[in-house]
Design an enzyme around this catalytic site. Structure first.
Site, PDB file in Angstrom:
ATOM      1  CB  CYS A 230      -0.928  -0.009   1.206  1.00 13.34           C
ATOM      2  SG  CYS A 230      -2.080  -1.392   1.231  1.00 13.34           S
ATOM      3  CG  HIS A 309      12.529  -1.506   2.813  1.00 12.98           C
ATOM      4  ND1 HIS A 309      12.322  -2.707   3.443  1.00 12.98           N
ATOM      5  CD2 HIS A 309      12.147  -1.693   1.520  1.00 12.98           C
ATOM      6  CE1 HIS A 309      11.836  -3.581   2.572  1.00 12.98           C
ATOM      7  NE2 HIS A 309      11.705  -2.992   1.409  1.00 12.98           N
ATOM      8  CG  HIS A 393      -4.451  20.265   4.247  1.00 15.99           C
ATOM      9  ND1 HIS A 393      -5.702  20.589   4.729  1.00 15.99           N
ATOM     10  CD2 HIS A 393      -4.001  21.375   3.589  1.00 15.99           C
ATOM     11  CE1 HIS A 393      -6.007  21.834   4.379  1.00 15.99           C
ATOM     12  NE2 HIS A 393      -4.983  22.330   3.698  1.00 15.99           N
ATOM     13  CG  HIS A 397      -2.635   3.464   3.708  1.00 14.85           C
ATOM     14  ND1 HIS A 397      -3.412   3.284   2.592  1.00 14.85           N
ATOM     15  CD2 HIS A 397      -2.464   2.223   4.248  1.00 14.85           C
ATOM     16  CE1 HIS A 397      -3.705   2.006   2.454  1.00 14.85           C
ATOM     17  NE2 HIS A 397      -3.138   1.338   3.450  1.00 14.85           N
ATOM     18  CG  HIS A 426     -18.088   6.188   5.671  1.00 13.43           C
ATOM     19  ND1 HIS A 426     -18.956   6.703   4.729  1.00 13.43           N
ATOM     20  CD2 HIS A 426     -18.862   5.586   6.621  1.00 13.43           C
ATOM     21  CE1 HIS A 426     -20.203   6.440   5.088  1.00 13.43           C
ATOM     22  NE2 HIS A 426     -20.175   5.762   6.234  1.00 13.43           N
ATOM     23  CG  ASN A 430      -6.864  -0.484   2.336  1.00 11.40           C
ATOM     24  OD1 ASN A 430      -6.261   0.151   1.477  1.00 11.40           O
ATOM     25  ND2 ASN A 430      -6.245  -1.251   3.215  1.00 11.40           N
TER      26      ASN A 430
END
Length: 498
Positions: A230, A309, A393, A397, A426, A430
């Protein structure tokens, strides 16, 4: 990355980053003082220099320069040469002209009851697995209007290669058609193409599908990133940025998506059932440029990309892992240590990002607290910088409600800072690497993006990775035509049932 909303074990939570003192107004005053410290120190010096300069006779100064003409010429040459070398070697600015998020057609929407009915009719799930999925759905933070691919609406489902290709084409081409129409950029003008999709990597590749569809030029630099989870959307932007530093006066397109059709899990391992409940159809296409002339019409400028990572650690490497269950059915397994590992990756990431974006006041407070902790009190809580002073802002994720909850708590964000993430989860679920773009589109649709505002996009993914991208708005940004929120933004925010 997704999370299990039913797991409340303290072991799996993000480590507590909370600071011990919340002196809001003292901090604001201290921040203002430290941010302007250099200016306040330089003002007296500049005043003295200007006072001295005002007392020098112009004729005397001219005569002095005439007698030192060689020195003046040499100094001027050094200034011109240094300026030229600086301008030629400095990194090119990377501009984001526009982006487009795919909005699937209404007939692909799946309400909770329809999801459960189809799961029962599929005949693959035991009653306990069906009940587990029902509980996950109810606590997930997803709404009743998310989308699953056409193949999952069939009874029985048809997760074929042809159906997976169809899903990929609908998402990628839908986002790209809107992007090219909104920006009036011809596909032939694209010099760099980066596509990321973690779990569906056919031959020819997804990037080749785009080259074929839009007849991109023969020397286009195309890349196809797979298996990166993701957080791969930020990785793709970073790769495009590096390519734009090398290739002058060109455009780069980044396409971030995920494919669900062939990656639906039809078994009864609960750790592998969670992605079925959270992941939904979505994708985004982003147009980047290194042309100086595009700075006038671009929405944003890329400021920083920071990648972390944790793959060298075995637990981190296996916490999001595609494998077969005991009966040979393939799925993605989520470890119980997922949130703790995500917290460690986040701490490493913000330790690198902080000095790049935080005001000097926050950096000094962090450093002084660290020294005090080492010298006087090993049990002293670490000071967590206030990232609200660095960003206007936040696009976190939308991996799951638990991910958003923990970052809101431990970065001490306010509900309005995570509103875009919660509402994206919502409305669209995802959508993997593209979720941060749906969140940015939400902020634009609400009319909140102003010139000079900074945006922090932060994503987590398998490997294990935590990646951040920082953008600065170059103007007051209005939502693009055919925004994914176009028909529903007036209904948001909504109250999330817990």
């Amino acid at each position: 990355m997704s999370s299990n909303p039913t797991n409340s074990s303290s072991k799996s939570r993000v480590p507590d980053f909370q600071q011990s003192v919340k002196l809001k107004y003292v901090k604001l005053g201290y921040h203002y003082l430290m941010s302007h410290l250099l200016t306040m120190c330089l003002l007296p010096l500049m005043s003295v220099i200007l006072l001295q300069a005002s007392q020098i006779n112009a004729q005397h100064l001219w005569a002095h320069l005439q007698y030192n003409l060689l020195g003046v010429i040499g100094f001027s040459a050094i200034v011109v040469l240094g300026s030229t070398l600086y301008l030629m070697s400095r990194p090119r600015s990377i501009y984001l002209l526009d982006f487009s998020c795919y909005r699937p057609p209404p007939h692909l929407r799946v309400r909770f009851q329809r999801f459960m009915d189809h799961s029962a009719l599929a005949g693959d799930f035991q009653p306990s697995s069906l009940e587990f999925q029902r509980r996950i759905l109810e606590r997930s933070g997803l709404g009743q209007e998310t989308y699953v691919p056409e193949a999952m609406h069939s009874i029985p489902p048809r997760p074929s290669m042809a159906a997976a290709r169809e899903e990929a084409e609908q998402v990628m081409f839908g986002a790209l058609d809107n992007l090219f129409a909104d920006t009036n950029i011809k596909p032939k003008d694209i010099g760099i193409l980066v596509v990321n999709c973690s779990l569906f990597n056919p031959t020819p590749s997804l990037s080749a599908m785009i080259v074929n569809r839009y007849r991109l030029r023969g020397n286009v630099k195309s890349f196809n990133l797979g298996g990166m989870g993701c957080s791969a959307g930020v990785v793709a932007v970073d790769l495009a940025k590096d390519m734009l530093q090398v290739h002058r006066n060109t455009y780069a397109v980044v396409v971030s998506t995920e494919n669900i059709t062939q990656n639906w899990y039809f078994g009864n391992n609960k750790a592998m059932l969670i992605p079925n409940c959270l992941f939904r159809v979505g994708g985004a296409a982003i147009l980047l440029s290194n042309k100086a002339s595009d700075g006038r019409r671009a929405k944003y400028k890329l400021v920083h990309v920071v990648r972390t990572h944790k793959g060298a650690d075995d637990k981190a490497f296996r916490c999001v892992y595609q494998e077969q269950d005991d009966v040979g059915k393939t799925g993605v397994s989520l470890s119980k240590d997922l949130m703790a590992i995500a917290g460690g990756a986040l701490k490493t990431n913000i330790t690198t990002l902080g000095p790049l974006v935080l005001p000097i006041s926050e950096q000094l407070l962090f450093f002084l607290t660290l020294v005090a902790k080492k010298l006087f009190n090993a049990k002293m809580k670490p000071y967590i910088p206030d990232f609200k002073l660095a960003f206007d802002h936040f696009c976190i994720h939308a991996g799951g409600r638990a991910v958003i909850d923990e970052l809101e708590k431990n970065l001490q964000l306010l509900p309005e800072h995570v509103e875009a993430s919660r509402m994206t989860l919502h409305r669209f679920g995802n959508t993997s690497s593209s979720s941060i773009w749906y969140e940015l589109a939400y902020t634009e649709a609400k009319g909140r993006m102003r010139k000079g505002h900074r945006v922090w996009q932060i994503a987590f993914g398998s490997g294990f990775k935590c990646n951040s991208a920082v953008w600065e708005a170059l103007r007051h940004v209005n939502p693009s035509p055919k925004s994914p929120w176009e028909d529903c933004i007036h209904r948001y925010p909504v109250q999330i049932v817990t």
